[in-house]
Design a protein around this motif. Structure first.
Motif, PDB file in Angstrom:
ATOM      1  N   LYS A   1      47.513  27.523  49.336  1.00 24.07           N
ATOM      2  CA  LYS A   1      47.746  28.349  48.160  1.00 24.07           C
ATOM      3  C   LYS A   1      49.061  29.110  48.290  1.00 24.07           C
ATOM      4  O   LYS A   1      49.298  29.785  49.284  1.00 24.07           O
ATOM      5  N   ASP A   2      49.897  29.004  47.266  1.00 25.28           N
ATOM      6  CA  ASP A   2      51.106  29.807  47.170  1.00 25.28           C
ATOM      7  C   ASP A   2      50.764  31.047  46.360  1.00 25.28           C
ATOM      8  O   ASP A   2      50.467  30.964  45.169  1.00 25.28           O
ATOM      9  N   GLU A   3      50.812  32.223  47.007  1.00 31.43           N
ATOM     10  CA  GLU A   3      50.363  33.444  46.365  1.00 31.43           C
ATOM     11  C   GLU A   3      51.501  34.196  45.683  1.00 31.43           C
ATOM     12  O   GLU A   3      51.498  35.417  45.589  1.00 31.43           O
ATOM     13  N   SER A   4      52.486  33.469  45.171  1.00 32.97           N
ATOM     14  CA  SER A   4      53.627  34.104  44.526  1.00 32.97           C
ATOM     15  C   SER A   4      53.386  34.386  43.049  1.00 32.97           C
ATOM     16  O   SER A   4      54.244  34.926  42.369  1.00 32.97           O
ATOM     17  N   GLY A   5      52.217  34.012  42.544  1.00 34.41           N
ATOM     18  CA  GLY A   5      51.911  34.215  41.139  1.00 34.41           C
ATOM     19  C   GLY A   5      51.524  35.649  40.846  1.00 34.41           C
ATOM     20  O   GLY A   5      51.563  36.526  41.709  1.00 34.41           O
ATOM     21  N   PRO A   6      51.125  35.921  39.595  1.00 36.33           N
ATOM     22  CA  PRO A   6      50.769  37.278  39.200  1.00 36.33           C
ATOM     23  C   PRO A   6      49.536  37.782  39.927  1.00 36.33           C
ATOM     24  O   PRO A   6      48.564  37.065  40.105  1.00 36.33           O
ATOM     25  N   GLY A   7      49.600  39.064  40.379  1.00 32.39           N
ATOM     26  CA  GLY A   7      48.434  39.671  41.014  1.00 32.39           C
ATOM     27  C   GLY A   7      48.124  39.129  42.382  1.00 32.39           C
ATOM     28  O   GLY A   7      47.038  39.355  42.908  1.00 32.39           O
ATOM     29  N   GLY A   8      49.076  38.414  43.029  1.00 34.91           N
ATOM     30  CA  GLY A   8      48.842  37.917  44.367  1.00 34.91           C
ATOM     31  C   GLY A   8      48.046  36.633  44.421  1.00 34.91           C
ATOM     32  O   GLY A   8      47.608  36.226  45.487  1.00 34.91           O
ATOM     33  N   ILE A   9      47.830  35.960  43.297  1.00 36.79           N
ATOM     34  CA  ILE A   9      47.182  34.655  43.307  1.00 36.79           C
ATOM     35  C   ILE A   9      48.197  33.620  42.834  1.00 36.79           C
ATOM     36  O   ILE A   9      49.160  33.936  42.141  1.00 36.79           O
ATOM     37  N   SER A  10      47.982  32.388  43.226  1.00 38.92           N
ATOM     38  CA  SER A  10      48.942  31.345  42.881  1.00 38.92           C
ATOM     39  C   SER A  10      48.858  30.998  41.402  1.00 38.92           C
ATOM     40  O   SER A  10      47.866  31.277  40.725  1.00 38.92           O
ATOM     41  N   GLU A  11      49.925  30.388  40.909  1.00 43.76           N
ATOM     42  CA  GLU A  11      49.932  29.948  39.510  1.00 43.76           C
ATOM     43  C   GLU A  11      48.847  28.908  39.266  1.00 43.76           C
ATOM     44  O   GLU A  11      48.240  28.861  38.194  1.00 43.76           O
ATOM     45  N   GLU A  12      48.598  28.069  40.276  1.00 45.91           N
ATOM     46  CA  GLU A  12      47.546  27.056  40.148  1.00 45.91           C
ATOM     47  C   GLU A  12      46.172  27.704  40.009  1.00 45.91           C
ATOM     48  O   GLU A  12      45.349  27.285  39.192  1.00 45.91           O
ATOM     49  N   GLU A  13      45.936  28.761  40.804  1.00 46.96           N
ATOM     50  CA  GLU A  13      44.667  29.478  40.695  1.00 46.96           C
ATOM     51  C   GLU A  13      44.543  30.183  39.353  1.00 46.96           C
ATOM     52  O   GLU A  13      43.468  30.199  38.741  1.00 46.96           O
ATOM     53  N   ALA A  14      45.629  30.802  38.908  1.00 49.06           N
ATOM     54  CA  ALA A  14      45.603  31.502  37.624  1.00 49.06           C
ATOM     55  C   ALA A  14      45.248  30.543  36.493  1.00 49.06           C
ATOM     56  O   ALA A  14      44.508  30.888  35.567  1.00 49.06           O
ATOM     57  N   ALA A  15      45.753  29.312  36.576  1.00 45.72           N
ATOM     58  CA  ALA A  15      45.426  28.321  35.551  1.00 45.72           C
ATOM     59  C   ALA A  15      43.994  27.821  35.702  1.00 45.72           C
ATOM     60  O   ALA A  15      43.266  27.662  34.714  1.00 45.72           O
ATOM     61  N   GLN A  16      43.576  27.580  36.942  1.00 47.65           N
ATOM     62  CA  GLN A  16      42.230  27.067  37.203  1.00 47.65           C
ATOM     63  C   GLN A  16      41.144  28.055  36.764  1.00 47.65           C
ATOM     64  O   GLN A  16      40.126  27.673  36.193  1.00 47.65           O
ATOM     65  N   TYR A  17      41.372  29.336  37.055  1.00 44.30           N
ATOM     66  CA  TYR A  17      40.339  30.349  36.817  1.00 44.30           C
ATOM     67  C   TYR A  17      40.634  31.221  35.599  1.00 44.30           C
ATOM     68  O   TYR A  17      40.092  32.316  35.473  1.00 44.30           O
ATOM     69  N   ASP A  18      41.471  30.743  34.711  1.00 42.64           N
ATOM     70  CA  ASP A  18      41.909  31.560  33.575  1.00 42.64           C
ATOM     71  C   ASP A  18      40.737  32.104  32.766  1.00 42.64           C
ATOM     72  O   ASP A  18      40.687  33.302  32.453  1.00 42.64           O
ATOM     73  N   ARG A  19      39.771  31.263  32.435  1.00 45.44           N
ATOM     74  CA  ARG A  19      38.660  31.707  31.577  1.00 45.44           C
ATOM     75  C   ARG A  19      37.807  32.765  32.254  1.00 45.44           C
ATOM     76  O   ARG A  19      37.401  33.742  31.630  1.00 45.44           O
ATOM     77  N   GLN A  20      37.529  32.595  33.540  1.00 47.21           N
ATOM     78  CA  GLN A  20      36.677  33.579  34.202  1.00 47.21           C
ATOM     79  C   GLN A  20      37.437  34.858  34.542  1.00 47.21           C
ATOM     80  O   GLN A  20      36.844  35.936  34.584  1.00 47.21           O
ATOM     81  N   ILE A  21      38.741  34.775  34.761  1.00 49.31           N
ATOM     82  CA  ILE A  21      39.537  35.992  34.941  1.00 49.31           C
ATOM     83  C   ILE A  21      39.495  36.819  33.666  1.00 49.31           C
ATOM     84  O   ILE A  21      39.396  38.053  33.710  1.00 49.31           O
ATOM     85  N   ARG A  22      39.543  36.168  32.514  1.00 52.00           N
ATOM     86  CA  ARG A  22      39.430  36.881  31.243  1.00 52.00           C
ATOM     87  C   ARG A  22      38.047  37.509  31.093  1.00 52.00           C
ATOM     88  O   ARG A  22      37.892  38.534  30.423  1.00 52.00           O
ATOM     89  N   LEU A  23      37.040  36.897  31.708  1.00 51.58           N
ATOM     90  CA  LEU A  23      35.672  37.397  31.585  1.00 51.58           C
ATOM     91  C   LEU A  23      35.426  38.592  32.489  1.00 51.58           C
ATOM     92  O   LEU A  23      34.947  39.639  32.047  1.00 51.58           O
ATOM     93  N   TRP A  24      35.742  38.467  33.795  1.00 49.45           N
ATOM     94  CA  TRP A  24      35.401  39.562  34.714  1.00 49.45           C
ATOM     95  C   TRP A  24      36.601  40.210  35.396  1.00 49.45           C
ATOM     96  O   TRP A  24      36.441  41.102  36.216  1.00 49.45           O
ATOM     97  N   GLY A  25      37.816  39.795  35.045  1.00 53.03           N
ATOM     98  CA  GLY A  25      39.003  40.494  35.516  1.00 53.03           C
ATOM     99  C   GLY A  25      39.600  39.925  36.788  1.00 53.03           C
ATOM    100  O   GLY A  25      38.937  39.230  37.560  1.00 53.03           O
ATOM    101  N   LEU A  26      40.870  40.256  37.006  1.00 57.34           N
ATOM    102  CA  LEU A  26      41.611  39.719  38.144  1.00 57.34           C
ATOM    103  C   LEU A  26      41.088  40.249  39.476  1.00 57.34           C
ATOM    104  O   LEU A  26      40.977  39.501  40.450  1.00 57.34           O
ATOM    105  N   GLU A  27      40.731  41.537  39.536  1.00 56.27           N
ATOM    106  CA  GLU A  27      40.257  42.106  40.798  1.00 56.27           C
ATOM    107  C   GLU A  27      38.965  41.441  41.267  1.00 56.27           C
ATOM    108  O   GLU A  27      38.780  41.187  42.452  1.00 56.27           O
TER     109      GLU A  27
END
Length: 228
Positions: free
Chosen positions: A4-30
């Protein structure tokens, strides 16, 4: 598992942000970051265990260990979707590993073919959460006590046809409860469709609470209570 490259927003990778986009919107990045840092032990890879494994892997935990010492039976091949055809006689955890890992390459999935009853206390302390299925009452009580003592989240459950049970010992933890709040009708509108709409208008407020108990447990604070 992929790096995982953690250079994306909030310390997570861009790939993770795309993969988990729907659930991040549901329960938040933290909350997603806490999930990503969690290592989970899942014991028992029958039908219920396979479903739990799928949900944990798709949610994006850091690592999941599948532990089961039993061999694949004809019943397993019909009830457990992680086991490929032609796996009769193989260890159930090892047979489930390939399909489980393919659900989410960003999760480190491992298989352990040993019996949970042979595991010492130190084995369980490497995990943030432990989930048991297909276990004896003695094993559930012993492992719950280990988890309770070491601040590890503990879950257990099983299903038997149309019946089932679950127990959770989360120790002291915070949770958010949604409270409905019905708005009252304005005094200027006494009757008619507008008044009805006003009476039915509802709002919700989120209330943070702290709990130190267990769900479904006995009065002693820990130890599963099995209803039959």
């Amino acid at each position: 598992m992929v790096e995982k490259d953690e250079s994306g927003p909030g310390g997570i990778s861009e790939e993770e942000a795309a993969q988990y986009d729907r659930q991040i919107r549901l329960w938040g990045l933290e909350a997603q970051k806490r999930l990503r840092a969690s290592r989970v032990l899942l014991v028992g890879l029958r039908g219920l265990g396979a479903e739990v494994a799928k949900n944990l892997i798709l949610a994006g935990v850091r690592g999941l260990t599948l532990l089961d010492h039993q061999q694949v039976s004809p019943e397993d091949s019909r009830a457990q979707f992680l086991i490929p055809v032609g796996s009769l006689g193989r260890n159930r955890a090892e047979a489930s590993l390939e399909r489980a890992q393919s659900l989410n390459p960003m999760v480190d999935v491992k298989a352990d073919p040993e019996s949970v009853e042979s595991k010492p206390q130190e084995f369980f302390t490497q995990f943030d959460a432990v989930c048991l299925t297909c276990c004896s009452r003695e094993s559930m009580v012993r492992i719950n006590q280990i988890c309770h003592k070491n601040g590890i989240k503990f879950f257990t459950g099983d299903v038997f046809g149309y019946h089932g049970y679950m127990f959770a010992d989360l120790g002291e933890h915070e949770f958010v409860e949604e409270k409905p709040k019905v708005a009252k009708a304005s005094g200027a509108v006494e009757d008619g469709p507008e008044a009805k709409r006003a009476r039915l208008t509802a709002e919700t407020t989120m209330v943070k609470k702290v709990s130190g108990g267990s769900a479904g447990g006995s009065g002693g604070g820990y130890g599963p209570k099995i209803l039959g």
